[in-house]
Design a protein around this motif. Structure first.
Motif, PDB file in Angstrom:
ATOM      1  N   HIS A  10       1.266   1.046   0.046  1.00 41.20           N
ATOM      2  CA  HIS A  10       1.848   1.319  -1.276  1.00 41.20           C
ATOM      3  C   HIS A  10       1.075   2.426  -1.985  1.00 41.20           C
ATOM      4  N   GLN A  11      -0.248   2.409  -1.880  1.00 39.11           N
ATOM      5  CA  GLN A  11      -1.056   3.467  -2.485  1.00 39.11           C
ATOM      6  C   GLN A  11      -0.758   4.805  -1.819  1.00 39.11           C
ATOM      7  N   SER A  12      -0.514   4.791  -0.521  1.00 36.81           N
ATOM      8  CA  SER A  12      -0.184   6.012   0.201  1.00 36.81           C
ATOM      9  C   SER A  12       1.142   6.600  -0.285  1.00 36.81           C
ATOM     10  N   VAL A  13       2.114   5.749  -0.577  1.00 32.95           N
ATOM     11  CA  VAL A  13       3.397   6.226  -1.104  1.00 32.95           C
ATOM     12  C   VAL A  13       3.158   7.014  -2.392  1.00 32.95           C
ATOM     13  N   ILE A  14       2.355   6.468  -3.268  1.00 34.71           N
ATOM     14  CA  ILE A  14       2.072   7.130  -4.552  1.00 34.71           C
ATOM     15  C   ILE A  14       1.292   8.423  -4.331  1.00 34.71           C
ATOM     16  N   LEU A  16       0.883  10.319  -1.591  1.00 37.34           N
ATOM     17  CA  LEU A  16       1.598  11.333  -0.829  1.00 37.34           C
ATOM     18  C   LEU A  16       2.543  12.107  -1.735  1.00 37.34           C
ATOM     19  N   HIS A  17       3.245  11.404  -2.626  1.00 41.75           N
ATOM     20  CA  HIS A  17       4.183  12.094  -3.503  1.00 41.75           C
ATOM     21  C   HIS A  17       3.469  12.879  -4.595  1.00 41.75           C
ATOM     22  N   GLN A  18       2.286  12.450  -4.987  1.00 46.54           N
ATOM     23  CA  GLN A  18       1.491  13.255  -5.917  1.00 46.54           C
ATOM     24  C   GLN A  18       1.065  14.552  -5.234  1.00 46.54           C
ATOM     25  N   TRP A  19       0.673  14.464  -3.965  1.00 50.22           N
ATOM     26  CA  TRP A  19       0.286  15.655  -3.216  1.00 50.22           C
ATOM     27  C   TRP A  19       1.477  16.606  -3.045  1.00 50.22           C
ATOM     28  N   ILE A  20       2.664  16.032  -2.765  1.00 49.98           N
ATOM     29  CA  ILE A  20       3.873  16.857  -2.638  1.00 49.98           C
ATOM     30  C   ILE A  20       4.131  17.593  -3.956  1.00 49.98           C
ATOM     31  N   GLU A  21       4.032  16.862  -5.056  1.00 49.58           N
ATOM     32  CA  GLU A  21       4.220  17.482  -6.371  1.00 49.58           C
ATOM     33  C   GLU A  21       3.195  18.599  -6.586  1.00 49.58           C
ATOM     34  N   ASP A  22       1.950  18.348  -6.243  1.00 46.58           N
ATOM     35  CA  ASP A  22       0.895  19.361  -6.401  1.00 46.58           C
ATOM     36  C   ASP A  22       1.202  20.615  -5.587  1.00 46.58           C
ATOM     37  N   VAL A  23       1.670  20.433  -4.359  1.00 42.17           N
ATOM     38  CA  VAL A  23       1.978  21.574  -3.488  1.00 42.17           C
ATOM     39  C   VAL A  23       3.185  22.331  -4.039  1.00 42.17           C
ATOM     40  N   PHE A  24       4.255  21.633  -4.379  1.00 43.47           N
ATOM     41  CA  PHE A  24       5.461  22.302  -4.861  1.00 43.47           C
ATOM     42  C   PHE A  24       5.254  22.996  -6.202  1.00 43.47           C
ATOM     43  N   ARG A  75       8.475  17.269 -11.358  1.00 43.14           N
ATOM     44  CA  ARG A  75       7.741  16.024 -11.584  1.00 43.14           C
ATOM     45  C   ARG A  75       8.403  14.957 -10.722  1.00 43.14           C
ATOM     46  N   ILE A  76       7.605  14.209  -9.961  1.00 39.90           N
ATOM     47  CA  ILE A  76       8.120  13.158  -9.077  1.00 39.90           C
ATOM     48  C   ILE A  76       7.617  11.812  -9.570  1.00 39.90           C
ATOM     49  N   GLU A  77       8.533  10.885  -9.754  1.00 37.98           N
ATOM     50  CA  GLU A  77       8.196   9.504 -10.127  1.00 37.98           C
ATOM     51  C   GLU A  77       8.489   8.590  -8.943  1.00 37.98           C
ATOM     52  N   ILE A  78       7.606   7.644  -8.726  1.00 31.09           N
ATOM     53  CA  ILE A  78       7.790   6.624  -7.699  1.00 31.09           C
ATOM     54  C   ILE A  78       7.793   5.270  -8.391  1.00 31.09           C
ATOM     55  N   ALA A  88       1.295  -5.837  12.973  1.00 30.77           N
ATOM     56  CA  ALA A  88      -0.137  -5.655  13.175  1.00 30.77           C
ATOM     57  C   ALA A  88      -0.551  -4.198  12.966  1.00 30.77           C
ATOM     58  N   GLU A  89       0.377  -3.256  13.206  1.00 35.78           N
ATOM     59  CA  GLU A  89       0.053  -1.831  13.112  1.00 35.78           C
ATOM     60  C   GLU A  89       0.629  -1.116  11.904  1.00 35.78           C
ATOM     61  N   SER A  90       1.685  -1.667  11.282  1.00 36.56           N
ATOM     62  CA  SER A  90       2.384  -0.870  10.288  1.00 36.56           C
ATOM     63  C   SER A  90       2.969  -1.709   9.157  1.00 36.56           C
ATOM     64  N   VAL A  91       3.392  -0.972   8.121  1.00 41.37           N
ATOM     65  CA  VAL A  91       4.064  -1.558   6.969  1.00 41.37           C
ATOM     66  C   VAL A  91       5.349  -0.764   6.757  1.00 41.37           C
ATOM     67  N   VAL A  92       6.443  -1.463   6.532  1.00 42.68           N
ATOM     68  CA  VAL A  92       7.712  -0.825   6.208  1.00 42.68           C
ATOM     69  C   VAL A  92       7.919  -0.991   4.707  1.00 42.68           C
ATOM     70  N   CYS A  93       8.010   0.137   4.005  1.00 43.52           N
ATOM     71  CA  CYS A  93       8.152   0.129   2.543  1.00 43.52           C
ATOM     72  C   CYS A  93       9.470   0.762   2.139  1.00 43.52           C
ATOM     73  N   ARG A  94      10.053   0.210   1.077  1.00 45.78           N
ATOM     74  CA  ARG A  94      11.200   0.852   0.426  1.00 45.78           C
ATOM     75  C   ARG A  94      10.763   1.166  -1.000  1.00 45.78           C
ATOM     76  N   TYR A  95      11.138   2.335  -1.475  1.00 42.33           N
ATOM     77  CA  TYR A  95      10.781   2.728  -2.835  1.00 42.33           C
ATOM     78  C   TYR A  95      11.824   3.695  -3.371  1.00 42.33           C
ATOM     79  N   ARG A  96      11.838   3.817  -4.697  1.00 36.68           N
ATOM     80  CA  ARG A  96      12.723   4.781  -5.350  1.00 36.68           C
ATOM     81  C   ARG A  96      11.892   5.997  -5.754  1.00 36.68           C
ATOM     82  N   GLU A  97      12.441   7.141  -5.449  1.00 37.42           N
ATOM     83  CA  GLU A  97      11.783   8.420  -5.735  1.00 37.42           C
ATOM     84  C   GLU A  97      12.708   9.208  -6.654  1.00 37.42           C
ATOM     85  N   THR A  98      12.194   9.649  -7.799  1.00 40.82           N
ATOM     86  CA  THR A  98      13.001  10.396  -8.762  1.00 40.82           C
ATOM     87  C   THR A  98      12.343  11.745  -9.016  1.00 40.82           C
TER      88      THR A  98
END
Length: 133
Positions: A10-14, A16-24, A75-78, A88-98
């Motif tokens: 969940h922290q990675s979702v937040i 990663l999108h902050q980094w995308i916003e920073d790059v764009f 500006r990207i909101e999650i 054991a290896e992964s997490v499947v997440c669903r989230y809304r991205e605006t």
């Protein structure tokens, strides 16, 4: 109570999108942020875009490099991040991205498979679906 893997994903979702916003937006430090962003994806990463295209890591990297500093007002909101499954290896997440950009608002539901390798999140898959306005 969420597991450590779940919290990491969940922290990675937040982040990663902050980094995308920073790059764009071209914020200061974005060249190093771009490298951090790209290292978050598995070599076999693939995604389904909101236009229904299947693309891989090479196309994602090209997109980020071409769009770098191209959307200074973005500006990207999650929100609504939830775990749908955990292995054991992964997490499947669903989230809304605006995305807020040039006076428009576009939202999408995203589903991500995030592997956790030695406590580090590595994105393996992403599927985006536009939310009708």
């Amino acid at each position: 109570m969420p597991s450590e893997k779940e919290l990491t994903a969940h922290q990675s979702v937040i982040e990663l999108h902050q980094w995308i916003e920073d790059v764009f937006t071209g914020r200061a430090g974005h060249p190093s942020t771009l490298e951090k962003l790209l290292s978050s994806f598995s070599a076999s990463f693939s995604m389904i875009t909101i236009k229904g295209q299947l693309i891989g890591l090479a196309e994602v990297e090209t997109l980020f490099r071409q769009q770098s500093s191209g959307r200074p007002e973005l500006r990207i909101e999650i929100d609504a991040c939830e775990t749908l499954a955990e292995t054991a290896e992964s997490v499947v997440c669903r989230y809304r991205e605006t995305h807020h950009w040039q006076g428009s608002v576009q939202s999408r539901w995203s589903l991500a498979i995030i592997d956790i390798d030695n406590g580090q999140p590595v994105w393996r898959y992403l599927h985006e679906t536009a939310i009708a306005q």
